[in-house]
Design a protein around this motif. Sequence first.
Motif, PDB file in Angstrom:
ATOM      1  N   SER A 208      42.705  52.596  26.851  1.00  0.00           N
ATOM      2  CA  SER A 208      42.735  51.432  26.122  1.00  0.00           C
ATOM      3  C   SER A 208      41.641  50.630  27.026  1.00  0.00           C
ATOM      4  O   SER A 208      41.446  49.509  26.758  1.00  0.00           O
ATOM      5  CB  SER A 208      43.849  50.952  25.819  1.00  0.00           C
ATOM      6  N   SER A 209      40.987  51.010  28.217  1.00  0.00           N
ATOM      7  CA  SER A 209      39.991  50.329  28.783  1.00  0.00           C
ATOM      8  C   SER A 209      40.564  49.189  29.683  1.00  0.00           C
ATOM      9  O   SER A 209      40.068  48.148  29.865  1.00  0.00           O
ATOM     10  CB  SER A 209      38.845  49.983  28.011  1.00  0.00           C
ATOM     11  N   ALA A 210      41.834  49.190  30.201  1.00  0.00           N
ATOM     12  CA  ALA A 210      42.555  48.250  31.229  1.00  0.00           C
ATOM     13  C   ALA A 210      41.685  48.387  32.547  1.00  0.00           C
ATOM     14  O   ALA A 210      41.156  49.376  32.840  1.00  0.00           O
ATOM     15  CB  ALA A 210      43.934  48.824  31.491  1.00  0.00           C
ATOM     16  N   SER A 211      41.238  47.201  32.917  1.00  0.00           N
ATOM     17  CA  SER A 211      40.768  47.012  34.296  1.00  0.00           C
ATOM     18  C   SER A 211      41.317  47.758  35.405  1.00  0.00           C
ATOM     19  O   SER A 211      40.675  48.505  36.172  1.00  0.00           O
ATOM     20  CB  SER A 211      40.380  45.603  34.486  1.00  0.00           C
ATOM     21  N   ARG A 212      42.442  47.458  35.640  1.00  0.00           N
ATOM     22  CA  ARG A 212      43.300  48.088  36.770  1.00  0.00           C
ATOM     23  C   ARG A 212      44.847  48.489  36.425  1.00  0.00           C
ATOM     24  O   ARG A 212      45.275  47.495  35.567  1.00  0.00           O
ATOM     25  CB  ARG A 212      43.224  47.463  37.854  1.00  0.00           C
ATOM     26  N   ILE A 213      45.291  49.445  36.750  1.00  0.00           N
ATOM     27  CA  ILE A 213      46.610  49.822  36.516  1.00  0.00           C
ATOM     28  C   ILE A 213      47.684  49.713  37.849  1.00  0.00           C
ATOM     29  O   ILE A 213      47.104  50.707  38.552  1.00  0.00           O
ATOM     30  CB  ILE A 213      46.761  51.180  35.401  1.00  0.00           C
ATOM     31  N   THR A 214      48.350  49.027  37.850  1.00  0.00           N
ATOM     32  CA  THR A 214      49.446  48.996  38.813  1.00  0.00           C
ATOM     33  C   THR A 214      50.579  49.540  38.293  1.00  0.00           C
ATOM     34  O   THR A 214      51.420  48.849  37.566  1.00  0.00           O
ATOM     35  CB  THR A 214      49.382  47.815  39.763  1.00  0.00           C
TER      36      THR A 214
ATOM     37  N   ASN B 210      36.911  37.758  34.687  1.00  0.00           N
ATOM     38  CA  ASN B 210      37.115  37.833  33.375  1.00  0.00           C
ATOM     39  C   ASN B 210      38.727  37.956  32.954  1.00  0.00           C
ATOM     40  O   ASN B 210      38.953  37.968  31.710  1.00  0.00           O
ATOM     41  CB  ASN B 210      36.344  39.078  32.621  1.00  0.00           C
ATOM     42  N   ILE B 211      39.486  38.156  33.987  1.00  0.00           N
ATOM     43  CA  ILE B 211      40.829  38.596  33.710  1.00  0.00           C
ATOM     44  C   ILE B 211      41.461  37.166  33.714  1.00  0.00           C
ATOM     45  O   ILE B 211      41.520  36.079  34.924  1.00  0.00           O
ATOM     46  CB  ILE B 211      41.418  39.240  34.815  1.00  0.00           C
ATOM     47  N   THR B 212      42.497  36.690  32.692  1.00  0.00           N
ATOM     48  CA  THR B 212      42.856  35.079  32.683  1.00  0.00           C
ATOM     49  C   THR B 212      44.261  35.318  33.275  1.00  0.00           C
ATOM     50  O   THR B 212      44.585  34.461  34.259  1.00  0.00           O
ATOM     51  CB  THR B 212      43.083  34.746  31.166  1.00  0.00           C
TER      52      THR B 212
ATOM     53  N   GLN C 190      56.677  37.740  42.600  1.00  0.00           N
ATOM     54  CA  GLN C 190      55.606  37.027  43.740  1.00  0.00           C
ATOM     55  C   GLN C 190      54.604  38.106  44.144  1.00  0.00           C
ATOM     56  O   GLN C 190      53.609  37.698  44.311  1.00  0.00           O
ATOM     57  CB  GLN C 190      56.506  36.420  44.799  1.00  0.00           C
ATOM     58  N   ALA C 191      55.301  39.373  44.263  1.00  0.00           N
ATOM     59  CA  ALA C 191      54.365  40.561  44.807  1.00  0.00           C
ATOM     60  C   ALA C 191      53.171  40.618  43.861  1.00  0.00           C
ATOM     61  O   ALA C 191      52.186  41.080  44.031  1.00  0.00           O
ATOM     62  CB  ALA C 191      55.170  41.564  45.386  1.00  0.00           C
ATOM     63  N   ILE C 192      53.763  40.990  42.625  1.00  0.00           N
ATOM     64  CA  ILE C 192      52.788  41.034  41.271  1.00  0.00           C
ATOM     65  C   ILE C 192      51.742  40.087  41.557  1.00  0.00           C
ATOM     66  O   ILE C 192      50.305  40.341  41.634  1.00  0.00           O
ATOM     67  CB  ILE C 192      53.454  41.330  40.279  1.00  0.00           C
ATOM     68  N   LEU C 193      52.090  38.565  41.738  1.00  0.00           N
ATOM     69  CA  LEU C 193      50.972  37.604  41.647  1.00  0.00           C
ATOM     70  C   LEU C 193      50.066  37.578  42.812  1.00  0.00           C
ATOM     71  O   LEU C 193      48.911  37.461  42.682  1.00  0.00           O
ATOM     72  CB  LEU C 193      51.629  36.196  41.620  1.00  0.00           C
ATOM     73  N   ASN C 194      50.835  38.115  43.869  1.00  0.00           N
ATOM     74  CA  ASN C 194      49.821  38.051  45.174  1.00  0.00           C
ATOM     75  C   ASN C 194      48.869  39.186  44.940  1.00  0.00           C
ATOM     76  O   ASN C 194      47.900  39.148  45.500  1.00  0.00           O
ATOM     77  CB  ASN C 194      50.788  38.344  46.433  1.00  0.00           C
ATOM     78  N   ILE C 195      49.199  40.533  44.384  1.00  0.00           N
ATOM     79  CA  ILE C 195      48.290  41.411  44.432  1.00  0.00           C
ATOM     80  C   ILE C 195      47.224  41.129  43.312  1.00  0.00           C
ATOM     81  O   ILE C 195      46.079  41.203  43.441  1.00  0.00           O
ATOM     82  CB  ILE C 195      49.111  42.662  43.803  1.00  0.00           C
ATOM     83  N   TRP C 196      47.732  40.409  42.241  1.00  0.00           N
ATOM     84  CA  TRP C 196      46.629  39.875  41.175  1.00  0.00           C
ATOM     85  C   TRP C 196      45.692  38.930  41.770  1.00  0.00           C
ATOM     86  O   TRP C 196      44.397  38.871  41.734  1.00  0.00           O
ATOM     87  CB  TRP C 196      47.382  39.250  39.994  1.00  0.00           C
TER      88      TRP C 196
ATOM     89  N   ASN D 107      45.744  43.941  22.885  1.00  0.00           N
ATOM     90  CA  ASN D 107      44.467  44.373  23.289  1.00  0.00           C
ATOM     91  C   ASN D 107      44.737  44.093  24.831  1.00  0.00           C
ATOM     92  O   ASN D 107      44.973  43.324  25.279  1.00  0.00           O
ATOM     93  CB  ASN D 107      43.380  43.390  23.051  1.00  0.00           C
ATOM     94  N   VAL D 108      44.342  45.524  25.684  1.00  0.00           N
ATOM     95  CA  VAL D 108      44.345  45.156  27.107  1.00  0.00           C
ATOM     96  C   VAL D 108      43.125  45.418  27.768  1.00  0.00           C
ATOM     97  O   VAL D 108      43.039  45.792  28.959  1.00  0.00           O
ATOM     98  CB  VAL D 108      45.361  46.181  27.742  1.00  0.00           C
ATOM     99  N   ARG D 109      42.213  45.525  27.151  1.00  0.00           N
ATOM    100  CA  ARG D 109      40.867  45.842  27.453  1.00  0.00           C
ATOM    101  C   ARG D 109      40.307  44.797  28.573  1.00  0.00           C
ATOM    102  O   ARG D 109      40.495  43.448  28.369  1.00  0.00           O
ATOM    103  CB  ARG D 109      39.661  45.697  26.449  1.00  0.00           C
ATOM    104  N   GLY D 110      39.970  45.627  29.791  1.00  0.00           N
ATOM    105  CA  GLY D 110      39.631  44.750  30.729  1.00  0.00           C
ATOM    106  C   GLY D 110      40.650  43.914  31.504  1.00  0.00           C
ATOM    107  O   GLY D 110      40.547  42.930  32.525  1.00  0.00           O
ATOM    108  N   GLU D 111      41.776  44.220  31.138  1.00  0.00           N
ATOM    109  CA  GLU D 111      43.064  43.387  31.928  1.00  0.00           C
ATOM    110  C   GLU D 111      43.632  44.206  33.086  1.00  0.00           C
ATOM    111  O   GLU D 111      43.442  45.396  33.342  1.00  0.00           O
ATOM    112  CB  GLU D 111      44.364  43.378  30.769  1.00  0.00           C
ATOM    113  N   ASP D 112      44.242  43.449  34.004  1.00  0.00           N
ATOM    114  CA  ASP D 112      45.063  43.996  34.944  1.00  0.00           C
ATOM    115  C   ASP D 112      46.403  43.963  34.586  1.00  0.00           C
ATOM    116  O   ASP D 112      47.120  43.291  34.641  1.00  0.00           O
ATOM    117  CB  ASP D 112      45.070  42.714  36.257  1.00  0.00           C
ATOM    118  N   MET D 113      46.745  45.427  34.540  1.00  0.00           N
ATOM    119  CA  MET D 113      48.028  45.759  33.990  1.00  0.00           C
ATOM    120  C   MET D 113      48.966  46.270  35.161  1.00  0.00           C
ATOM    121  O   MET D 113      48.560  46.819  36.040  1.00  0.00           O
ATOM    122  CB  MET D 113      47.847  46.872  32.926  1.00  0.00           C
ATOM    123  N   PHE D 114      50.160  45.603  34.852  1.00  0.00           N
ATOM    124  CA  PHE D 114      51.572  46.231  35.688  1.00  0.00           C
ATOM    125  C   PHE D 114      52.542  46.847  34.913  1.00  0.00           C
ATOM    126  O   PHE D 114      53.076  46.238  34.032  1.00  0.00           O
ATOM    127  CB  PHE D 114      51.934  45.028  36.139  1.00  0.00           C
TER     128      PHE D 114
END
Length: 339
Positions: A89-95, A3-5, A308-314, A56-63
């Motif tokens: 705010s119901s973020a899916s994951r917080i890094t 569900n995360i774009t 690049q590290a953030i994209l690799n984690i995502w 809106n950050v609901r369900g988002e992969d946040m960094f």
Amino acid sequence: MANITEPKLISGNANRPLATAIARRMSMHRGVNMGLVEARVERFNDQEIFVEVFENVRGEDMFIVQPTSNPANDNLMELLIIADALRRSSASRITAVIPYFGYARQDRRTKARTPISAKLVANMLVEAGIERILTLDLHAAQIQGFFDIPVDNLYASPVFALDIKHQFAGQMDDLMVVSPDVGGVARARELAQRINAPLSIVDKRREKPGEVAEMTVIGNVEGKCCIIVDDLCDTAGTLCKAADHLIEQGAKEVHAYISHGVLSGPAQDRITKSAMKSLVITDSIQATPATQAAQNIRIVPTAPMFAQAILNIWNGTSVSSLFDHTTLEPIYEGLFARS
């Protein structure tokens, strides 16, 4: 993650230029605009920190991009409060992307009745809802064990190796990598292996904290172009004394590569007047105007590596692949040629 774009970035006030640069690099990689999440991070009159996220950050992969550099306590509180706002705010994951991890020097009890503040900070970050840490060159590798969540510790040495090969092309045979103390030998040895250079050590003895009583160079540096390697430089007293001592021992030139330019107090003035021809730092800590104006201080970017590290984690792909300079070379293509 279906569900995360796209991953989303948010920044505190500690180093917004770096956060913006990371977002720009990620936009280039993804082919879509990935600006920072709009938010306000400000202070009330009594200096309480207030955060409001406007998207809106609901369900988002946040960094969250926020080094805990000077002022360490303010920047740490900003990070914790941003994390709390995202969790509520119901973020899916917080890094937490912490380019410079403050309090890392307090990683053990050096005397009776003293704290282990790095462990306390780790507990606070986890309690705030952070589920993963991405950082650069922890002062002590064992800090990763203070967390019960994944910690990805990137290294500046592959980036430094690329820079050295550009800056010292034609004189690689004259290079000598120097550790400014016995505790930093592993870090210096890693860079020495990357550039195929010999290793020397400056053994220092202190009579009391902040004052170096005696220095001894282990290894022959006569006629060598010495490169001092360390993870951070605070007041630069020890670094400048080490540079002077290497010149006294016959070194031809002295340069320094430091991951985190804390550079507090008289650091810039000492470096400008020292025997060092150049000090290279990363942008993990936002440079002050004095640092930017210093003629012998140069800053190399970390945004390509962090992006690049953030994209690799995502994506759920390897972060350790970024430990290899051959992986980073295409990411940094053209950057050092212009430096």
